[in-house]
Write a protein that holds these residues in place. Structure first.
Motif, PDB file in Angstrom:
ATOM      1  N   MET A   1     -71.715  53.684 -23.205  1.00 40.69           N
ATOM      2  CA  MET A   1     -72.969  53.953 -23.853  1.00 40.69           C
ATOM      3  C   MET A   1     -72.773  53.964 -25.355  1.00 40.69           C
ATOM      4  O   MET A   1     -71.878  54.604 -25.871  1.00 40.69           O
ATOM      5  CB  MET A   1     -73.477  55.317 -23.374  1.00 40.69           C
ATOM      6  CG  MET A   1     -74.932  55.352 -23.181  1.00 40.69           C
ATOM      7  SD  MET A   1     -75.488  56.994 -22.690  1.00 40.69           S
ATOM      8  CE  MET A   1     -76.241  56.605 -21.150  1.00 40.69           C
ATOM      9  N   GLU A   2     -73.633  53.309 -26.075  1.00 44.94           N
ATOM     10  CA  GLU A   2     -73.531  53.256 -27.522  1.00 44.94           C
ATOM     11  C   GLU A   2     -74.210  54.469 -28.144  1.00 44.94           C
ATOM     12  O   GLU A   2     -74.939  55.208 -27.496  1.00 44.94           O
ATOM     13  CB  GLU A   2     -74.189  51.974 -28.033  1.00 44.94           C
ATOM     14  CG  GLU A   2     -73.455  50.712 -27.625  1.00 44.94           C
ATOM     15  CD  GLU A   2     -74.119  49.478 -28.192  1.00 44.94           C
ATOM     16  OE1 GLU A   2     -74.832  49.600 -29.206  1.00 44.94           O
ATOM     17  OE2 GLU A   2     -73.936  48.411 -27.621  1.00 44.94           O
ATOM     18  N   GLY A   3     -73.998  54.654 -29.442  1.00 45.29           N
ATOM     19  CA  GLY A   3     -74.569  55.790 -30.155  1.00 45.29           C
ATOM     20  C   GLY A   3     -76.081  55.788 -30.160  1.00 45.29           C
ATOM     21  O   GLY A   3     -76.714  56.833 -30.082  1.00 45.29           O
ATOM     22  N   ASP A   4     -76.701  54.607 -30.252  1.00 52.42           N
ATOM     23  CA  ASP A   4     -78.163  54.528 -30.261  1.00 52.42           C
ATOM     24  C   ASP A   4     -78.742  54.926 -28.912  1.00 52.42           C
ATOM     25  O   ASP A   4     -79.788  55.571 -28.849  1.00 52.42           O
ATOM     26  CB  ASP A   4     -78.620  53.111 -30.632  1.00 52.42           C
ATOM     27  CG  ASP A   4     -78.293  52.775 -32.084  1.00 52.42           C
ATOM     28  OD1 ASP A   4     -78.130  53.710 -32.880  1.00 52.42           O
ATOM     29  OD2 ASP A   4     -78.199  51.572 -32.400  1.00 52.42           O
ATOM     30  N   ASP A   5     -78.067  54.527 -27.845  1.00 54.40           N
ATOM     31  CA  ASP A   5     -78.536  54.891 -26.508  1.00 54.40           C
ATOM     32  C   ASP A   5     -78.432  56.394 -26.296  1.00 54.40           C
ATOM     33  O   ASP A   5     -79.312  57.012 -25.690  1.00 54.40           O
ATOM     34  CB  ASP A   5     -77.729  54.169 -25.437  1.00 54.40           C
ATOM     35  CG  ASP A   5     -77.965  52.662 -25.461  1.00 54.40           C
ATOM     36  OD1 ASP A   5     -79.042  52.251 -25.951  1.00 54.40           O
ATOM     37  OD2 ASP A   5     -77.087  51.923 -24.991  1.00 54.40           O
ATOM     38  N   LEU A   6     -77.368  56.982 -26.778  1.00 56.71           N
ATOM     39  CA  LEU A   6     -77.173  58.414 -26.635  1.00 56.71           C
ATOM     40  C   LEU A   6     -78.183  59.190 -27.475  1.00 56.71           C
ATOM     41  O   LEU A   6     -78.652  60.254 -27.066  1.00 56.71           O
ATOM     42  CB  LEU A   6     -75.749  58.789 -27.061  1.00 56.71           C
ATOM     43  CG  LEU A   6     -75.337  60.228 -26.840  1.00 56.71           C
ATOM     44  CD1 LEU A   6     -75.418  60.575 -25.362  1.00 56.71           C
ATOM     45  CD2 LEU A   6     -73.931  60.449 -27.355  1.00 56.71           C
ATOM     46  N   ALA A   7     -78.547  58.662 -28.627  1.00 59.19           N
ATOM     47  CA  ALA A   7     -79.496  59.333 -29.503  1.00 59.19           C
ATOM     48  C   ALA A   7     -80.877  59.462 -28.872  1.00 59.19           C
ATOM     49  O   ALA A   7     -81.639  60.364 -29.220  1.00 59.19           O
ATOM     50  CB  ALA A   7     -79.600  58.594 -30.829  1.00 59.19           C
ATOM     51  N   VAL A   8     -81.211  58.588 -27.934  1.00 63.00           N
ATOM     52  CA  VAL A   8     -82.495  58.656 -27.256  1.00 63.00           C
ATOM     53  C   VAL A   8     -82.550  59.881 -26.336  1.00 63.00           C
ATOM     54  O   VAL A   8     -83.591  60.508 -26.177  1.00 63.00           O
ATOM     55  CB  VAL A   8     -82.749  57.365 -26.450  1.00 63.00           C
ATOM     56  CG1 VAL A   8     -83.960  57.489 -25.555  1.00 63.00           C
ATOM     57  CG2 VAL A   8     -82.892  56.190 -27.394  1.00 63.00           C
ATOM     58  N   PHE A   9     -81.411  60.231 -25.745  1.00 63.97           N
ATOM     59  CA  PHE A   9     -81.390  61.328 -24.783  1.00 63.97           C
ATOM     60  C   PHE A   9     -81.403  62.706 -25.443  1.00 63.97           C
ATOM     61  O   PHE A   9     -81.745  63.694 -24.795  1.00 63.97           O
ATOM     62  CB  PHE A   9     -80.160  61.210 -23.879  1.00 63.97           C
ATOM     63  CG  PHE A   9     -80.265  60.083 -22.906  1.00 63.97           C
ATOM     64  CD1 PHE A   9     -81.157  60.141 -21.852  1.00 63.97           C
ATOM     65  CD2 PHE A   9     -79.481  58.951 -23.054  1.00 63.97           C
ATOM     66  CE1 PHE A   9     -81.262  59.103 -20.953  1.00 63.97           C
ATOM     67  CE2 PHE A   9     -79.578  57.902 -22.163  1.00 63.97           C
ATOM     68  CZ  PHE A   9     -80.472  57.979 -21.109  1.00 63.97           C
TER      69      PHE A   9
END
Length: 130
Positions: free
Chosen positions: A1-9
């Motif tokens: 998982m990339e940082g942008d994907d994690l930032a959504v959660f």
């Protein structure tokens, strides 16, 4: 998982956590109220006399609740205004142009609701005295 994907959660988890805390608080309050009602019902069935002191200890005294409700709007208003100002201050302290406006916008909702509660408190106070 990339940082942008994690930032959504992160905001999703934040709102889920707030919802869980509110649900647990509501459930525990309900259980406490239910236990008090069951205690009062058992006492009445056994023919015991319920004095105001006993009801006050159980947290069901109408006089105490009335005194608490008189300033409830004031308390809520002050707390919500503080939360709104906290969001705005946090946005100003972050210093990033992209973060300031959304945090001030988020803070404006509790701030304005707090102002409304203060208005209700003031109107309720003037209705009782007049």
């Amino acid at each position: 998982m990339e940082g942008d994907d994690l930032a959504v959660f992160i905001p999703i988890i934040l709102f889920i956590a707030i919802a869980v805390v509110l649900c647990v608080f509501s459930y525990m309050r309900h259980r406490t109220s239910e236990a008090v009602q069951k205690t009062v019902q058992t006492a009445i069935e056994q023919g015991q006399q319920l004095t105001p002191e006993i009801l006050e200890r159980l947290g069901q005294a109408p006089q105490r609740r009335k005194l608490e409700n008189q300033n409830l709007d004031l308390r809520r208003g002050v707390i919500l205004i503080s939360v709104g100002l906290g969001f705005a201050a946090f946005g100003a302290l972050v210093g990033e142009d992209e973060a300031v406006r959304p945090l001030i916008a988020m803070g404006s909702l509790p701030f304005l609701v707090g102002v409304a509660y203060l208005g209700l408190w003031k109107l309720g106070k003037s209705d009782k005295s007049g």
